[in-house]
Design an enzyme around this catalytic site. Structure first.
Site, PDB file in Angstrom:
ATOM      1  N   LYS A 107      39.512   8.465 -37.397  1.00  0.00           N
ATOM      2  CA  LYS A 107      39.052   9.494 -36.461  1.00  0.00           C
ATOM      3  C   LYS A 107      38.250   8.846 -35.328  1.00  0.00           C
ATOM      4  O   LYS A 107      37.116   8.420 -35.522  1.00  0.00           O
ATOM      5  CB  LYS A 107      38.163  10.539 -37.167  1.00  0.00           C
ATOM      6  CG  LYS A 107      38.054  11.809 -36.328  1.00  0.00           C
ATOM      7  CD  LYS A 107      36.739  12.511 -36.375  1.00  0.00           C
ATOM      8  CE  LYS A 107      35.682  11.980 -35.489  1.00  0.00           C
ATOM      9  NZ  LYS A 107      35.896  12.119 -34.035  1.00  0.00           N
ATOM     10  N   GLU A 109      27.627   1.703 -40.553  1.00  0.00           N
ATOM     11  CA  GLU A 109      27.123   0.751 -39.560  1.00  0.00           C
ATOM     12  C   GLU A 109      26.449   1.604 -38.501  1.00  0.00           C
ATOM     13  O   GLU A 109      27.120   2.306 -37.735  1.00  0.00           O
ATOM     14  CB  GLU A 109      28.303  -0.072 -39.006  1.00  0.00           C
ATOM     15  CG  GLU A 109      27.844  -1.391 -38.413  1.00  0.00           C
ATOM     16  CD  GLU A 109      27.541  -1.259 -36.960  1.00  0.00           C
ATOM     17  OE1 GLU A 109      26.348  -1.039 -36.645  1.00  0.00           O
ATOM     18  OE2 GLU A 109      28.444  -1.360 -36.141  1.00  0.00           O
ATOM     19  N   CYS A 152      25.215  -1.313 -30.450  1.00  0.00           N
ATOM     20  CA  CYS A 152      24.262  -1.239 -31.568  1.00  0.00           C
ATOM     21  C   CYS A 152      23.499  -2.549 -31.723  1.00  0.00           C
ATOM     22  O   CYS A 152      22.419  -2.574 -32.283  1.00  0.00           O
ATOM     23  CB  CYS A 152      24.970  -0.854 -32.855  1.00  0.00           C
ATOM     24  SG  CYS A 152      26.463  -1.787 -33.142  1.00  0.00           S
TER      25      CYS A 152
HETATM   26  P1  NDP Z   1      27.757  10.022 -33.377  1.00  0.00           P
HETATM   27  O1  NDP Z   1      27.119   9.324 -34.488  1.00  0.00           O
HETATM   28  O2  NDP Z   1      27.604  11.491 -33.252  1.00  0.00           O
HETATM   29  O3  NDP Z   1      29.349   9.746 -33.352  1.00  0.00           O
HETATM   30  C1  NDP Z   1      30.010   8.708 -34.029  1.00  0.00           C
HETATM   31  C2  NDP Z   1      31.305   9.235 -34.652  1.00  0.00           C
HETATM   32  O4  NDP Z   1      30.988  10.183 -35.671  1.00  0.00           O
HETATM   33  C3  NDP Z   1      32.214   9.981 -33.679  1.00  0.00           C
HETATM   34  O5  NDP Z   1      33.562   9.760 -34.013  1.00  0.00           O
HETATM   35  C4  NDP Z   1      31.845  11.420 -33.941  1.00  0.00           C
HETATM   36  O6  NDP Z   1      32.851  12.330 -33.561  1.00  0.00           O
HETATM   37  C5  NDP Z   1      31.665  11.417 -35.437  1.00  0.00           C
HETATM   38  N1  NDP Z   1      30.859  12.510 -35.971  1.00  0.00           N
HETATM   39  C6  NDP Z   1      29.955  13.291 -35.323  1.00  0.00           C
HETATM   40  N2  NDP Z   1      29.445  14.207 -36.171  1.00  0.00           N
HETATM   41  C7  NDP Z   1      30.031  14.027 -37.373  1.00  0.00           C
HETATM   42  C8  NDP Z   1      29.930  14.663 -38.655  1.00  0.00           C
HETATM   43  N3  NDP Z   1      29.088  15.678 -38.859  1.00  0.00           N
HETATM   44  N4  NDP Z   1      30.680  14.215 -39.655  1.00  0.00           N
HETATM   45  C9  NDP Z   1      31.528  13.165 -39.485  1.00  0.00           C
HETATM   46  N5  NDP Z   1      31.684  12.540 -38.291  1.00  0.00           N
HETATM   47  C10 NDP Z   1      30.936  12.942 -37.251  1.00  0.00           C
HETATM   48  O7  NDP Z   1      27.305   9.340 -32.050  1.00  0.00           O
HETATM   49  P2  NDP Z   1      27.230  10.047 -30.609  1.00  0.00           P
HETATM   50  O8  NDP Z   1      28.527   9.850 -29.997  1.00  0.00           O
HETATM   51  O9  NDP Z   1      26.789  11.453 -30.673  1.00  0.00           O
HETATM   52  O10 NDP Z   1      26.076   9.200 -29.934  1.00  0.00           O
HETATM   53  C11 NDP Z   1      24.732   9.614 -30.122  1.00  0.00           C
HETATM   54  C12 NDP Z   1      23.840   8.442 -30.358  1.00  0.00           C
HETATM   55  O11 NDP Z   1      24.294   7.745 -31.502  1.00  0.00           O
HETATM   56  C13 NDP Z   1      23.859   7.391 -29.265  1.00  0.00           C
HETATM   57  O12 NDP Z   1      23.006   7.709 -28.217  1.00  0.00           O
HETATM   58  C14 NDP Z   1      23.410   6.181 -30.037  1.00  0.00           C
HETATM   59  O13 NDP Z   1      22.014   6.173 -30.139  1.00  0.00           O
HETATM   60  C15 NDP Z   1      24.035   6.369 -31.394  1.00  0.00           C
HETATM   61  N6  NDP Z   1      25.302   5.642 -31.537  1.00  0.00           N
HETATM   62  C16 NDP Z   1      25.282   4.460 -32.195  1.00  0.00           C
HETATM   63  C17 NDP Z   1      26.433   3.729 -32.317  1.00  0.00           C
HETATM   64  C18 NDP Z   1      26.444   2.414 -33.011  1.00  0.00           C
HETATM   65  O14 NDP Z   1      27.385   1.637 -32.829  1.00  0.00           O
HETATM   66  N7  NDP Z   1      25.449   2.128 -33.822  1.00  0.00           N
HETATM   67  C19 NDP Z   1      27.702   4.172 -31.746  1.00  0.00           C
HETATM   68  C20 NDP Z   1      27.631   5.455 -31.103  1.00  0.00           C
HETATM   69  C21 NDP Z   1      26.463   6.121 -31.020  1.00  0.00           C
HETATM   70  P3  NDP Z   1      32.854  13.028 -32.098  1.00  0.00           P
HETATM   71  O15 NDP Z   1      32.171  12.126 -31.154  1.00  0.00           O
HETATM   72  O16 NDP Z   1      34.282  13.176 -31.825  1.00  0.00           O
HETATM   73  O17 NDP Z   1      32.182  14.324 -32.256  1.00  0.00           O
END
Ligand code: NDP
Length: 472
Positions: free
Chosen positions: A152, A227, A261
């Protein structure tokens, strides 16, 4: 339909059908149906198919790089590097099916041995910052170990993942082995976490969503790899090659517009060299070329969305703490200039929370003990760097900092061949290297009776010795 935007222009670049619960369930059903056949593929054939997939991706290297650069707003040179790493990841794990070794263990009366078995259907949930590369870190070891996958991608960046599903078929992988569901995380991601036919979730993203996934996975006792976020320290001592450290520091935090990250977003500088460091660092930050992702000279693009830009802006309170800023284009697109906050305290919100944007906090420290204390004073423990010319100090620091991937006199921490993952709230489990492969297997122990009589205590045993069979 979901409209996919191009962050550099804020314009639509594609419309794709939005997946929901029904599509997620159908993808899991396809993966479940394909699993018995895929796990039975001879190791050498599975290896050949994964090499073929790597070659198929390589054939589309430039096309995929442009797609990723446009959809994620990243410089084309970075996108080429990331697709290169994607290919390298599939090649590295293509060698694995023939090297998934078990052990033989000495026992009485027969033979004991272990096997590494695949888990079944695994759900892979990935973010928008390195869309195809992070997907490959999960898909490649999962397939190599004999699992089938449902991937996903983030709703903001689904395009290269959808290509991967097509490329897997083109490379000859059987139908149902690689499945992609492009829909919201709160719907499709959540369904994968709850689904009784999914054996494991491997997730990269925010610590907040990671927490929910760990809780959701508990119901069905799913295996989980997380992660998550980071707030990594770039620790620069007065005895370092200061010019090299200061020249490398900007892209260690502003690379990928800070949406990394591993971003070294806390720059810890020994007070004795702070002025000299800031002098070189400022010039290097102002020289970062921020602009059109498809321009070959660009070093930093926009952030991913308007929402992300607003979040990042909330960490830049007033000009008082802003030491200096780089440039960013005017006009449409989600632009934010490289911004340096200094001097900061490690207790500031900007030094404690993952900003995930081009904002760096410079924090002075006095000595080695102070540097360790500050570096570890965070809920995270993902990455970090140590800059010094003193080898013994570098080793003491590397052992003392609680983080999963550190580098000395360098800002790189991710390699296909070495394990990557977090301490503390940065996650659970490891990706890449041999460790990731183990995370997609269960260890099975098999006892094969050969001469059961020989397992009875022999005459050479001391009758007073404890019976090992009765110790549990
Ligand atoms: P999220 O953690 O929300 O998204 C990461 C993935 O998880 C996406 O595919 C998202 O889907 C999915 N997801 C969201 N909600 C759920 C759920 N309830 N159950 C299962 N999967 C879910 O990151 P964001 O995109 O909202 O970013 C927000 C913050 O997260 C950033 O500002 C940053 O601080 C952090 N982040 C950290 C990352 C890392 O590599 N450590 C990567 C990305 C974000 P979808 O986006 O399609 O809703």
């Amino acid at each position: 339909m979901t409209t996919v935007l191009e962050p550099a222009t804020a314009q639509a670049m594609a419309e794709i059908p939005a997946a929901g619960i029904e599509e997620t369930d159908a993808a899991v059903a396809r993966a479940k149906a394909a699993f018995p056949r895929w796990r039975a593929v001879a190791p050498g054939d599975r290896a050949r198919l994964l090499y073929a997939l790597a070659a198929t991706i390589e054939g589309r290297h430039e096309e995929l790089s442009v797609l990723e650069a446009r959809n994620a707003g990243k410089p084309i040179s970075d996108a080429r590097g990331e697709i290169g790493m994607t290919i390298e990841t599939f090649r590295y794990y293509a060698a694995a099916p023939e090297r998934l070794l078990g052990r033989t263990i000495p026992v009485g009366g027969g033979e004991a041995m272990t096997f590494r078995e695949p888990l079944g259907v695994v759900g892979l949930i990935v973010p928008w910052n390195f869309p195809l590369t992070i997907a490959a870190w999960k898909v490649a070891p999962a397939l190599a170990a004999g699992n089938t996958v449902v991937l996903k991608p983030a709703e903001l960046t689904p395009l290269t993942a959808l290509e991967l599903e097509r490329l897997a078929l083109e490379a000859g992988l059987p139908e149902g082995v690689v499945n992609v569901v492009a829909g919201p995380g709160s719907v499709c991601g959540r369904r994968l976490v709850e689904h009784p036919d999914v054996a494991k979730i491997a997730f990269t993203g925010s610590t907040e969503v990671g927490r929910g996934i760990a809780a959701g996975a508990a119901d069905t006792i799913k295996r989980v790899t997380l992660e998550l976020g980071g707030k990594s320290a770039n620790v620069i001592f007065g005895d370092a090659d200061l010019e090299a450290a200061a020249a490398a520091a900007p892209l260690a935090v502003f690379g990928n517009a800070g949406q990394d990250c591993c971003a070294r977003s806390r720059i810890l500088v020994q007070r004795s060299c702070l002025d000299r460091f800031m002098f070189v660092f400022e010039d290097a930050v102002r020289a970062i070329r921020v602009g059109d992702p498809l321009d070959e000279r660009t070093q930093m693009g926009p952030v991913i969305s308007e929402e992300q830009r607003e979040k990042v802006a909330s960490y830049v309170p007033g000009e008082a703490v802003v030491a200096f800023r780089g440039s960013a284009p005017e006009g449409p697109g989600f632009w934010f200039p490289p911004t340096v906050l200094a001097p900061c305290s490690n207790h500031d919100r900007s030094a404690q929370e993952e900003i995930f944007g081009p904002v760096a906090a410079v924090i002075p420290f006095e000595d080695e003990a102070d540097a360790v204390r500050i570096a570890n004073d965070t809920i995270y423990g993902l990455s970090g760097s140590i800059w010094t010319r003193d080898g013994a100090r570098a080793m003491r620091m590397a052992r003392a900092i609680d983080a999963g991937a550190l580098s000395v006199n360098s800002n790189t921490s991710v390699r296909v061949t070495t394990p990557f993952g977090g301490f503390k709230q940065s996650g659970i489990g490891r990706e890449l290297g041999p460790d990731a492969l183990e995370g997609y297997t269960e260890v099975k122990s098999v006892y094969f009776a050969v001469d059961p009589a020989a397992s009875a205590p022999g005459e050479l045993l001391d009758p007073a010795a404890p019976d090992t069979e009765s110790i549990s």
